[in-house]
Design an enzyme around this catalytic site. Sequence first.
Site, PDB file in Angstrom:
ATOM      1  N   ARG A  73       0.839  -1.219   0.000  1.00  0.00           N
ATOM      2  CA  ARG A  73       0.000   0.000   0.000  1.00  0.00           C
ATOM      3  C   ARG A  73       0.870   1.264   0.000  1.00  0.00           C
ATOM      4  O   ARG A  73       0.704   2.142  -0.827  1.00  0.00           O
ATOM      5  CB  ARG A  73      -0.927  -0.026   1.220  1.00  0.00           C
ATOM      6  N   SER A  74       1.804   1.335   0.941  1.00  0.00           N
ATOM      7  CA  SER A  74       2.685   2.501   0.970  1.00  0.00           C
ATOM      8  C   SER A  74       3.984   2.130   0.262  1.00  0.00           C
ATOM      9  O   SER A  74       4.501   1.018   0.431  1.00  0.00           O
ATOM     10  CB  SER A  74       2.951   2.929   2.407  1.00  0.00           C
ATOM     11  N   LYS A  92      -2.507  -7.047   6.974  1.00  0.00           N
ATOM     12  CA  LYS A  92      -3.176  -7.111   8.265  1.00  0.00           C
ATOM     13  C   LYS A  92      -4.545  -7.746   8.093  1.00  0.00           C
ATOM     14  O   LYS A  92      -5.352  -7.288   7.262  1.00  0.00           O
ATOM     15  CB  LYS A  92      -3.324  -5.680   8.810  1.00  0.00           C
ATOM     16  N   SER A 136       1.999 -20.964   8.742  1.00  0.00           N
ATOM     17  CA  SER A 136       2.532 -20.966  10.111  1.00  0.00           C
ATOM     18  C   SER A 136       4.049 -20.984  10.086  1.00  0.00           C
ATOM     19  O   SER A 136       4.664 -21.482   9.149  1.00  0.00           O
ATOM     20  CB  SER A 136       2.036 -22.203  10.865  1.00  0.00           C
ATOM     21  N   LYS A 190      -5.657 -23.996  10.263  1.00  0.00           N
ATOM     22  CA  LYS A 190      -4.627 -23.124  10.854  1.00  0.00           C
ATOM     23  C   LYS A 190      -5.094 -22.607  12.231  1.00  0.00           C
ATOM     24  O   LYS A 190      -4.304 -22.508  13.176  1.00  0.00           O
ATOM     25  CB  LYS A 190      -4.331 -21.943   9.916  1.00  0.00           C
ATOM     26  N   ASN A 213      -3.247 -23.251  15.891  1.00  0.00           N
ATOM     27  CA  ASN A 213      -2.881 -22.251  16.898  1.00  0.00           C
ATOM     28  C   ASN A 213      -3.475 -22.589  18.260  1.00  0.00           C
ATOM     29  O   ASN A 213      -2.841 -22.379  19.291  1.00  0.00           O
ATOM     30  CB  ASN A 213      -3.361 -20.865  16.462  1.00  0.00           C
ATOM     31  N   HIS A 265     -37.625 -31.217  29.621  1.00  0.00           N
ATOM     32  CA  HIS A 265     -36.774 -31.416  28.432  1.00  0.00           C
ATOM     33  C   HIS A 265     -36.697 -32.883  28.002  1.00  0.00           C
ATOM     34  O   HIS A 265     -36.064 -33.187  27.003  1.00  0.00           O
ATOM     35  CB  HIS A 265     -35.369 -30.865  28.704  1.00  0.00           C
TER      36      HIS A 265
END
Length: 482
Positions: A37-38, A78, A131, A185, A189, A454
Amino acid sequence: MPTAAANIGVVGLAVMGSNLARNLASREGNTVAVLNRSRAKTDDLVALHPEAGFVPTFSYEEFAASLQKPRTAIIMVKAGLGTDAVIDELVRVFEPGDIIVDGGNAYFPDTIRREKAVRETGINFVGAGISGGEEGALLGPSIMPGGSDESWVTLGPILESIAAVAEGEPCVTHVGHGGAGHFVKMVHNGIEYADMQLIAEAYDLIRRGTGRSPAEIADIFAEWNTGELESYLIEITAEVLRQIDQETGQPLVDVIVDQAGAKGTGAWTVQTALALGVPVSGIAEATFARSLSSHPEQRAVAAHLPGPEGEFTVDDVDAFIEDVRLALYASKIVAYSQGFDEIRAGATEYGWSIDLGAVAKIWRAGCIIRAQFLNRIADAYAAEPDLPALLTAPYFAEALSRGQASWRRVVIAAAQAGIPAPAFSSSLSYYDGIRAERLPAALIQGQRDFFGAHTYRRIDKEGTFHTLWSGDRTEIPAVDTH
Ligand SMILES: NC(=O)c1ccc[n+]([C@@H]2O[C@H](COP(=O)([O-])OP(=O)(O)OC[C@H]3O[C@@H](n4cnc5c(N)ncnc54)[C@H](OP(=O)(O)O)[C@@H]3O)[C@@H](O)[C@H]2O)c1
């Protein structure tokens, strides 16, 4: 506009993206287009690594024009809104048949949503769990891609070329369609959380029970790393425990604030497991233990609450350390078994075909939970692909049987000494729960029938029943309301 010189592109050149781009560029036959982006990150990467032969681009139009067809781009930005923003731009400049790969840590429901939306444009979308952190991205990560079979044809050889290698096999497999890659994934983790918590509990018990110093405990972990516990996490635990703080001369572990951080993937694993009805108690305890540690205000006011009288000491230090080792191994088997249960349940819920043995194999190198142990899991699923619970496979059942007396002694010692061991003890409770011939769930069904009608089923005949608790307490046939 550049000519279509690159066979693969990377968007997002922070730590992970720049290392992955370098990894790709280092493999025979790859030319890598890069975009950020930048502008500064692109300029820096290209200047620092002329050997990589990157094709720098500064707009999505340039990026698309620099790629051979079908265009293949890996997004490493991100996770969240950043990923959506980049996907929108790529969809604008790509064409049907092109492939967009999200290599970030996306939450799998987002991947399912994105895959569906992008597929409607004719472009392939692949959510790929990656990972191994910074080093893995550069030298070879474990990669868990989802998405379509069509995209795997182009993507497979590229990902195989950059993945870690375990015993000659690349640590990547087409995990399943749609969001399967990011789901797997996520569970990876979660298992990582459980494994780390179990190791931390083992360290705490040995330290407080035997008075061994962190450096001495580092030696114990290094020794354990030569046996059945051999793994990256055990290895780095020894390294961390051996480290001396340069400023104070104290063991580093004693000057680190005891509040564990988290980026949310453990919580996702537990939330998803709750929704699927899969007990991942080891992962949940590990996630909650981090939360507990991170509330200093509560811990400060609770610090005066009484614990057991007297000092905690063990008579036979060597025997206690061996007990802790066996308890750690047994608890680890439970945590992994629960994690694989969650993957199986997710596959059923979302219609993915996931080979659990192949998942174990791609975790053998490149990722944080890499370990010898994963070969045993792969073996267990190879012998019985529909194994209902991993811990019942002969190898694991034997290890649990061998370790259970030690496991019980360690949990008793922790409780008597007032040392928290939530992952050790909940794993043992799970083991005792799953192997129980009869559970007090029968009483819970009775209570549920009492206050909410129930209903319940009986052990001696078919059907669903209700007792007229507020009437004459006779039993009547009923419609099952769960
Ligand atoms: N760090 C790890 O160990 C690790 C391990 C596995 C997976 N991951 C995942 O890999 C991904 C990348 O991680 P990272 O640590 O390298 O970077 P990061 O800090 O998560 O993200 C920074 C990158 O995202 C870009 N970005 C942010 N918002 C954007 C937007 N709206 N549009 C376009 N670009 C945007 C930034 O561009 P600018 O330079 O312009 O700001 C920068 O390139 C993340 O999803 C992360 O969760 C990380």
